[in-house]
Design a protein around this motif. Structure first.
Motif, PDB file in Angstrom:
ATOM      1  N   THR A 150       0.861  -1.179   0.000  1.00 44.97           N
ATOM      2  CA  THR A 150       0.000   0.000   0.000  1.00 44.97           C
ATOM      3  C   THR A 150       0.897   1.227   0.000  1.00 44.97           C
ATOM      4  OG1 THR A 150      -1.766  -1.095   1.244  1.00 44.97           O
ATOM      5  CG2 THR A 150      -1.771   1.303   1.231  1.00 44.97           C
ATOM      6  N   THR A 151       0.585   2.189  -0.851  1.00 40.67           N
ATOM      7  CA  THR A 151       1.308   3.454  -0.829  1.00 40.67           C
ATOM      8  C   THR A 151       0.435   4.519  -0.179  1.00 40.67           C
ATOM      9  OG1 THR A 151       0.528   4.071  -3.046  1.00 40.67           O
ATOM     10  CG2 THR A 151       2.639   2.904  -2.897  1.00 40.67           C
ATOM     11  N   PHE A 152       1.085   5.423   0.532  1.00 42.23           N
ATOM     12  CA  PHE A 152       0.390   6.512   1.221  1.00 42.23           C
ATOM     13  C   PHE A 152       1.059   7.816   0.807  1.00 42.23           C
ATOM     14  CE2 PHE A 152      -0.033   9.554   4.666  1.00 42.23           C
ATOM     15  CZ  PHE A 152      -1.367   9.446   5.044  1.00 42.23           C
ATOM     16  N   ASP A 167      -2.001  -0.990 -11.471  1.00 44.11           N
ATOM     17  CA  ASP A 167      -1.481  -2.254 -10.934  1.00 44.11           C
ATOM     18  C   ASP A 167      -2.345  -2.672  -9.749  1.00 44.11           C
ATOM     19  OD1 ASP A 167      -0.003  -4.356  -9.824  1.00 44.11           O
ATOM     20  OD2 ASP A 167       1.910  -3.462 -10.410  1.00 44.11           O
ATOM     21  N   ASP A 168      -3.138  -3.730  -9.925  1.00 39.76           N
ATOM     22  CA  ASP A 168      -4.060  -4.133  -8.860  1.00 39.76           C
ATOM     23  C   ASP A 168      -3.347  -4.789  -7.676  1.00 39.76           C
ATOM     24  OD1 ASP A 168      -3.393  -6.588  -9.919  1.00 39.76           O
ATOM     25  OD2 ASP A 168      -5.389  -7.023 -10.729  1.00 39.76           O
ATOM     26  N   ARG A 169      -2.030  -4.940  -7.775  1.00 42.20           N
ATOM     27  CA  ARG A 169      -1.272  -5.469  -6.640  1.00 42.20           C
ATOM     28  C   ARG A 169      -0.948  -4.376  -5.618  1.00 42.20           C
ATOM     29  NH1 ARG A 169       3.933  -7.667  -9.409  1.00 42.20           N
ATOM     30  NH2 ARG A 169       3.663  -5.609 -10.407  1.00 42.20           N
ATOM     31  N   VAL A 170      -1.162  -3.114  -6.015  1.00 39.83           N
ATOM     32  CA  VAL A 170      -0.799  -1.988  -5.150  1.00 39.83           C
ATOM     33  C   VAL A 170      -2.052  -1.195  -4.793  1.00 39.83           C
ATOM     34  CG1 VAL A 170       0.588   0.109  -4.912  1.00 39.83           C
ATOM     35  CG2 VAL A 170       1.480  -1.843  -6.214  1.00 39.83           C
ATOM     36  N   THR A 171      -2.264  -0.995  -3.503  1.00 37.51           N
ATOM     37  CA  THR A 171      -3.365  -0.168  -3.025  1.00 37.51           C
ATOM     38  C   THR A 171      -2.837   1.220  -2.704  1.00 37.51           C
ATOM     39  OG1 THR A 171      -4.455  -2.096  -2.044  1.00 37.51           O
ATOM     40  CG2 THR A 171      -5.148   0.073  -1.251  1.00 37.51           C
ATOM     41  N   HIS A 172      -3.583   2.233  -3.082  1.00 33.05           N
ATOM     42  CA  HIS A 172      -3.167   3.607  -2.781  1.00 33.05           C
ATOM     43  C   HIS A 172      -4.119   4.242  -1.784  1.00 33.05           C
ATOM     44  CE1 HIS A 172      -3.227   8.084  -3.707  1.00 33.05           C
ATOM     45  NE2 HIS A 172      -2.060   7.865  -3.139  1.00 33.05           N
ATOM     46  N   VAL A 173      -3.557   4.820  -0.745  1.00 35.03           N
ATOM     47  CA  VAL A 173      -4.329   5.592   0.226  1.00 35.03           C
ATOM     48  C   VAL A 173      -3.845   7.036   0.140  1.00 35.03           C
ATOM     49  CG1 VAL A 173      -4.836   5.969   2.654  1.00 35.03           C
ATOM     50  CG2 VAL A 173      -4.676   3.630   1.764  1.00 35.03           C
ATOM     51  N   ARG A 212       0.080  12.111  -1.004  1.00 34.62           N
ATOM     52  CA  ARG A 212      -0.925  13.128  -1.289  1.00 34.62           C
ATOM     53  C   ARG A 212      -1.492  13.032  -2.701  1.00 34.62           C
ATOM     54  NH1 ARG A 212       2.469  18.359   0.161  1.00 34.62           N
ATOM     55  NH2 ARG A 212       3.963  17.094  -1.001  1.00 34.62           N
ATOM     56  N   GLY A 213      -0.872  12.229  -3.558  1.00 37.01           N
ATOM     57  CA  GLY A 213      -1.347  12.117  -4.923  1.00 37.01           C
ATOM     58  C   GLY A 213      -0.959  13.292  -5.795  1.00 37.01           C
ATOM     59  N   ASN A 214       0.106  13.993  -5.414  1.00 40.45           N
ATOM     60  CA  ASN A 214       0.536  15.168  -6.177  1.00 40.45           C
ATOM     61  C   ASN A 214       1.333  14.806  -7.417  1.00 40.45           C
ATOM     62  OD1 ASN A 214      -0.667  16.761  -4.282  1.00 40.45           O
ATOM     63  ND2 ASN A 214       1.224  17.443  -3.302  1.00 40.45           N
ATOM     64  N   HIS A 215       1.772  13.567  -7.519  1.00 46.41           N
ATOM     65  CA  HIS A 215       2.568  13.125  -8.665  1.00 46.41           C
ATOM     66  C   HIS A 215       1.875  11.955  -9.347  1.00 46.41           C
ATOM     67  CE1 HIS A 215       5.806  15.687  -7.183  1.00 46.41           C
ATOM     68  NE2 HIS A 215       5.641  15.133  -5.991  1.00 46.41           N
ATOM     69  N   ASP A 216       2.183  11.768 -10.626  1.00 44.22           N
ATOM     70  CA  ASP A 216       1.616  10.644 -11.355  1.00 44.22           C
ATOM     71  C   ASP A 216       1.946   9.343 -10.630  1.00 44.22           C
ATOM     72  OD1 ASP A 216       0.634  12.332 -13.290  1.00 44.22           O
ATOM     73  OD2 ASP A 216       2.323  12.063 -14.659  1.00 44.22           O
ATOM     74  N   ASP A 217       0.962   8.477 -10.516  1.00 46.19           N
ATOM     75  CA  ASP A 217       1.142   7.215  -9.817  1.00 46.19           C
ATOM     76  C   ASP A 217       1.489   6.123 -10.822  1.00 46.19           C
ATOM     77  OD1 ASP A 217       1.071   4.944  -8.292  1.00 46.19           O
ATOM     78  OD2 ASP A 217      -0.936   5.267  -7.479  1.00 46.19           O
ATOM     79  N   PRO A 218       2.730   5.631 -10.826  1.00 48.46           N
ATOM     80  CA  PRO A 218       3.107   4.586 -11.780  1.00 48.46           C
ATOM     81  C   PRO A 218       2.414   3.257 -11.530  1.00 48.46           C
ATOM     82  CG  PRO A 218       4.856   4.919 -10.183  1.00 48.46           C
ATOM     83  CD  PRO A 218       3.846   5.997  -9.934  1.00 48.46           C
TER      84      PRO A 218
END
Length: 329
Positions: free
Chosen positions: A29-31, A43-49, A33-39
């Motif tokens: 899981t990545t945490f 990818d459904d293996r990675v959860t973003h919070v 602010r979402g200020n940069h493009d998310d590579p």
């Protein structure tokens, strides 16, 4: 350990860390602010919070929701960030903080964990955001890790030197790759023997995982290429990967003055050698990528990008004046 929370995870070191963790079977899981493009957006293996790591409530909510085994802190720039994170994630199996080789407060060769003293940090420096206090703030973050470990938290830190490789938004190495690509003669400040220890980014990522898995709470681990090269050797190594050849022209302060250039106008130049001992990390089973392979990947990434790094050094017109002076000797 099966689950990992990466605070950051989209730009440079964190991006490579996520790749490394996925390759070793972690649920990630990545945490941020979402200020940069998310590579990893697709990818459904990675959860973003989404959240601001300086907001303790947001971090607490992430800790309660995710319950990670390991936490990797890639964007802790102030001591209070580390103090909060080690409190919030006190029950995790591992908390790994990215400190820096800049945290060391004494010039010696090599700098060793537990032996070379760290930079002091005043209360004013702890909240400052200038480059001048970067090392002091990182050192105070290390001390926060040590204090947490004394309370029973499995907290550790890594201290990388200058990090390079694909997706490096600092463009420090790009300056030199661009020079070798464009010119037959490359000006190198000083006598060419300058050494500023560097660390390939994929090795920094693997170091974080290995420290989480095998490191000891309250310990710091230096990270850097196991083979060091001088600035001149680095230019030659870049030329080899570009399958070209260049003439390296060294220039001291007097010669550079002809172009109104100072030695430290060049990125990756450092008057006193900066060398970190990496024996402690290697003892955990960590290995660095062969230098030629690391540089090949870095050069390939540069040629596929729009990065030039030209703002990190003198204009070529100024260098031409220096070369003209040298040609008269």
């Amino acid at each position: 350990m099966d689950t990992a929370l990466v605070i950051g995870g989209t730009r440079f070191i964190g991006r490579h860390l996520v790749d490394d963790l996925l390759a070793h079977g972690y649920d990630v899981t990545t945490f941020n602010r979402g200020n940069h493009d998310d590579p990893f957006a697709a990818d459904d293996r990675v959860t973003h919070v989404e959240g601001d790591r300086t907001n303790d409530s947001a971090l607490e909510a992430a800790a309660a929701t995710i319950e990670p085994d390991a936490v990797f802190d890639c964007v802790a720039y102030y001591p209070k960030d580390v103090q909060a994170a080690t409190r919030i994630f006190a029950d995790c199996e591992a908390y790994v903080y990215i400190s820096s080789g800049a945290a060391y407060g004494r010039e010696e060769i090599p700098k060793r964990e537990g032996e070379t003293p760290l930079e002091p940090c005043t209360p004013d420096q702890a909240t400052d955001d200038s480059n001048e206090t970067y090392g002091a703030r990182k050192a105070e973050g290390d001390r926060a890790v040590f204090a947490a470990a004394e309370r029973g938290v499995d907290a550790m830190s890594i201290r990388p030197c200058i990090v390079y490789g694909p997706h490096d938004y600092t463009e420090r190495l790009d300056f030199w790759i661009d020079r070798v690509e464009r010119f037959d003669r490359v000006v190198v400040p000083g006598d060419g023997t300058n050494i500023w220890h560097r660390a390939y980014v994929e090795d920094v990522a693997s170091a974080m995982r290995i420290v989480a898995e095998r490191g000891e709470a309250g310990e710091a681990y230096n990270v850097g290429d196991r083979r060091l090269v001088t600035l001149e050797e680095m230019v030659d190594l870049i030329a080899d990967q570009l399958e070209t050849s260049v003439e390296v022209v060294t220039a001291g302060p007097r010669e550079l003055a002809a172009g109104d250039i100072a030695l430290d106008d060049y990125v990756l130049y450092r008057a006193y050698p900066h060398v970190l001992s990496t024996a402690k990390l290697a003892a955990l089973g960590w290995e660095s990528t062969p230098l030629e392979e690391a540089m090949a990947r870095s050069v390939e990434a540069h040629t596929e990008s729009d990065r030039t790094g030209r703002e990190h050094g003198p204009d070529r017109e100024a260098e031409e004046r220096v070369l003209g002076i040298l040609d008269t000797f």
